[in-house]
Design a protein around this motif. Structure first.
Motif, mmCIF file in Angstrom:
data_model
loop_
_atom_site.group_PDB
_atom_site.id
_atom_site.type_symbol
_atom_site.label_atom_id
_atom_site.label_comp_id
_atom_site.label_asym_id
_atom_site.label_seq_id
_atom_site.Cartn_x
_atom_site.Cartn_y
_atom_site.Cartn_z
ATOM 1 N N SER A 71 0.815 -1.221 0.000
ATOM 2 C CA SER A 71 0.000 0.000 0.000
ATOM 3 C C SER A 71 0.845 1.266 0.000
ATOM 4 O O SER A 71 0.356 2.344 -0.325
ATOM 5 N N SER A 72 2.133 1.141 0.345
ATOM 6 C CA SER A 72 2.997 2.324 0.360
ATOM 7 C C SER A 72 3.540 2.681 -1.020
ATOM 8 O O SER A 72 4.047 3.780 -1.227
ATOM 9 N N SER A 95 1.657 1.952 -4.064
ATOM 10 C CA SER A 95 0.597 1.766 -5.060
ATOM 11 C C SER A 95 -0.666 2.486 -4.598
ATOM 12 O O SER A 95 -0.738 2.989 -3.478
ATOM 13 N N LYS A 96 -1.635 2.526 -5.484
ATOM 14 C CA LYS A 96 -2.979 2.961 -5.119
ATOM 15 C C LYS A 96 -3.745 1.709 -4.746
ATOM 16 O O LYS A 96 -4.060 0.873 -5.596
ATOM 17 N N THR A 148 -6.637 -0.693 -2.813
ATOM 18 C CA THR A 148 -8.024 -0.813 -2.381
ATOM 19 C C THR A 148 -8.252 -2.205 -1.813
ATOM 20 O O THR A 148 -7.852 -3.207 -2.429
ATOM 21 N N CYS A 200 -6.466 3.313 0.143
ATOM 22 C CA CYS A 200 -5.235 3.775 0.808
ATOM 23 C C CYS A 200 -4.297 4.438 -0.189
ATOM 24 O O CYS A 200 -4.209 4.025 -1.355
ATOM 25 N N LEU A 201 -3.573 5.430 0.298
ATOM 26 C CA LEU A 201 -2.475 6.060 -0.417
ATOM 27 C C LEU A 201 -1.323 6.232 0.563
ATOM 28 O O LEU A 201 -1.527 6.722 1.677
ATOM 29 N N ASN A 202 -0.117 5.803 0.124
ATOM 30 C CA ASN A 202 1.064 5.929 0.987
ATOM 31 C C ASN A 202 0.848 5.308 2.366
ATOM 32 O O ASN A 202 1.201 5.894 3.392
ATOM 33 N N VAL A 259 -7.476 6.625 3.275
ATOM 34 C CA VAL A 259 -8.091 7.904 2.891
ATOM 35 C C VAL A 259 -9.615 7.803 2.804
ATOM 36 O O VAL A 259 -10.304 8.825 2.785
ATOM 37 N N GLU A 285 -1.487 1.034 -10.386
ATOM 38 C CA GLU A 285 -0.344 1.930 -10.628
ATOM 39 C C GLU A 285 0.807 1.641 -9.663
ATOM 40 O O GLU A 285 1.287 2.513 -8.945
ATOM 41 N N TYR A 338 3.971 3.961 -8.569
ATOM 42 C CA TYR A 338 3.685 5.292 -9.114
ATOM 43 C C TYR A 338 4.457 6.383 -8.369
ATOM 44 O O TYR A 338 4.766 7.442 -8.936
ATOM 45 N N ASN A 339 4.766 6.135 -7.104
ATOM 46 C CA ASN A 339 5.462 7.139 -6.293
ATOM 47 C C ASN A 339 6.935 6.804 -6.046
ATOM 48 O O ASN A 339 7.589 7.437 -5.232
#
Length: 576
Positions: A104-105, A107-108, A110, A125-127, A131, A148, A151-152
């Motif tokens: 979850s850290s 990717s996007k 769910t 979840c994001l990072n 959320v 994704e 992605y980060n």
């Protein structure tokens, strides 16, 4: 001024993700193992764009409550261990509580989950931070969507391989998980297309057929043995089915796929003297042992483990495999067939007898001289050949030719020499645009599903080495045309060896592949050890060897001959 500080939790999760989440296949492995621990009987995996765009794992396991769902993405949150004793008696696939937090850290993420007869929960979840939480309509089980990926973390994203390569890795890990748990029904989709499916009927042969093809599955032999510490069982292939690499030997300990070179070597040693050199079996090995003699907590992937009494286990595996193979009728049939075909006398240490004219060594060496290939024979007028004429005087163990000259003698490895001769001939043939022959019965080669996916982008390379191949059904290719000079070898083994070379070398060098093809062809078509040679045959090998541009090594770098001068011989006997 303080220079040491506690890392931000989000940054710490990204660092941890570097070990747990290496590529999309790592995500699939972690999520599917969670589904297995949740007592799922059906697991569905959906992949889009090799896992870059979407990885979805859906199961019908026990699900989670809302409170557990929220906790599940926290680092080191787990339901599988609680005490020190639990850590040293692991009976679940996961236990570290790192996977969902790490995934979850980067990717996007769910998560949708529901316990039986309860309202479902959806987390976005994001990072690693939740959320959004909301109820959802869901039957018992869990669905996790990873979108994704990386992605980060652009550096990690940049080094992902082509979609086909990433999916091949996902397919490979799915194969291994399906074999670990044949009681679970697996289905794998790539870009909406079903690529792999098992029934969940606890039928290992069915899964082997799905992975390796029907012919391999039909030629697997069951084995089983138990001692006080271990129980081993599984399936291993007959000696007529083998590969050029060891990647089809799967080892499982208490339902967990592991990598252990020692155990893999034990399987291979069980085939001692039954398989040709550099050929490896298809084997699925299951090991059951008390969890207290295993240490799984070595690496986050949990594929490396330590086993107490490993030496005893390796001995058990080797002996069981060997007993299984020697007891099967397949071995005896092949031996009897081989004996009828050859009927070769055992060679004395030195063979000085005069051979009958019709007794020639049983390779296609002489036949080759009578074929159309004779016009391509390398010129035989090299200076050193006339200066040093060697007269054959016999054979050692039907493998080495002894020949003398005025200033000493040489010992020739007849197989290595034949390889060098054929290698240089095939080099010339390869450069010529010779006609191909139509195979009366096209050769169909079944591949494992992961090998098939790996080969697809590079199928045209077979054309570059004169092999006409086309797709044929599921996980198979069909060979229809080959050069006429391939009629002297086992074509199936030759093509399979080339395919494995293409698959294993991700960055294909066409010239290197062509050279490998020529060297392999020369090896497989050459005279073998323990072949009975006439003096005429020995003379021809010596003559042709010294006609080569490099008569001193075979294409693989081994020496073809050893030379001893008369002076060295006299010195050894203290005559000088």
């Amino acid at each position: 001024m303080n220079r040491i500080s506690i890392l931000d939790p989000a940054l710490a999760d990204k660092i941890a993700a570097g070990e747990v989440v290496e590529r999309p296949s790592s995500v699939v492995k972690e999520l599917v193992e969670n589904s297995i621990d949740a007592k799922a009987t059906q697991i569905q995996i959906r992949i889009i764009d090799g896992g870059r765009t979407l990885i979805e794992v859906k199961d019908n396991g026990i699900g989670m409550s809302k409170e557990d769902a929220i906790l599940s993405i926290r680092r080191h949150a787990t339901s599988k261990i609680k005490t020190d004793y639990d850590l040293f008696s692991i009976q679940t696939m996961g236990f570290r509580g790192e996977a969902l937090s790490a995934i979850s850290s980067v990717s996007k993420f769910t998560l949708m989950t529901c316990e039986e007869n309860q309202v479902g929960t959806k987390l976005v979840c994001l990072n690693s931070e939740v959320v959004r939480i909301e109820p959802c309509a869901l039957t018992r089980g869990t669905i996790i969507q990873v979108e994704e990926l990386f992605y980060n973390t652009p550096a990690r994203l940049k080094y992902l391989k082509a979609d086909s390569s990433e999916f091949s890795a996902i397919l490979d890990i799915t194969n291994k998980l399906a074999l670990a748990h044949p009681e679970i029904s697996f289905s794998l989709y790539s870009n909406q297309k079903l690529m792999f499916q098992t029934s969940g009927k606890d039928d290992i042969i069915e899964i082997l057929s799905e992975i390796f093809g029907l012919q391999v599955a039909k030629n697997m032999h069951y084995f089983e043995k138990q001692t006080h510490d271990f129980k081993i069982y599984g399936y291993t292939s007959s000696i007529s089915f083998s590969k050029s690499n060891r990647y089809s030997i799967f080892t499982y300990v208490n339902g967990r796929y592991i990598k252990n070179k020692g155990l893999t070597d034990s399987v291979i040693e069980g085939y001692h003297e039954l398989l040709f050199e550099n050929r490896y079996p298809f084997t699925v090995l299951y090991i059951e042992a008390d969890p207290t003699i295993l240490d799984v907590n070595i690496h986050p992937t949990k594929q490396d483990i330590r086993i107490s009494k490993e030496f005893d286990l390796r001995k058990l595996i080797k002996e069981t495999i060997h007993e299984t193979l020697t007891q099967t009728k397949k071995i005896n049939e092949i031996r009897m067939s081989s004996t009828r075909q050859e009927q070769q006398p055992i060679q004395p240490f030195f063979d000085f007898s005069i051979q009958e004219k019709e007794e020639t060594y049983p390779s296609s060496f002489t036949q080759m001289e009578n074929s159309n290939e004779t016009e391509f024979v390398i010129p035989q007028s090299l200076p050193h050949q006339e200066d040093h004429y060697y007269l054959p005087i016999g054979q050692i163990h039907g493998t080495y030719i002894v020949a003398q000259s005025q200033d000493g003698f040489i010992i020739i490895d007849q197989h290595a020499a034949a390889e060098r001769i054929r290698y240089e001939r095939y080099q010339k043939l390869f450069l010529e645009n010779h006609h191909s022959i139509d195979l009366l019965f096209p050769l169909v080669i079944e591949l494992s599903n992961s090998d098939y996916q790996e080969l697809l982008p590079h199928l045209s390379l077979l054309k570059e080495v004169k092999i006409d191949a086309e797709l044929f059904g599921n996980n198979a290719i069909k060979i229809t045309h080959v050069p006429y000079y391939l009629d002297k070898i086992d074509l199936k083994t030759y093509v399979e060896t080339l395919i494995q070379q293409i698959i294993q070398n991700k960055k294909i060098d066409l010239n290197a592949l062509k050279d490998y093809a020529i060297a392999t062809l020369a090896c497989k078509a050459s005279l073998k050890a323990n072949a009975h040679l006439s003096f005429a045959d020995m003379e021809k090998i010596i003559h042709d060897l010294f006609a080569c541009q490099n008569p001193y090594t075979c294409p693989h770098g081994r020496p073809t001959l050893l030379k001893y001068t008369l002076q060295e011989l006299q010195k050894a006997f203290k005559r000088t």
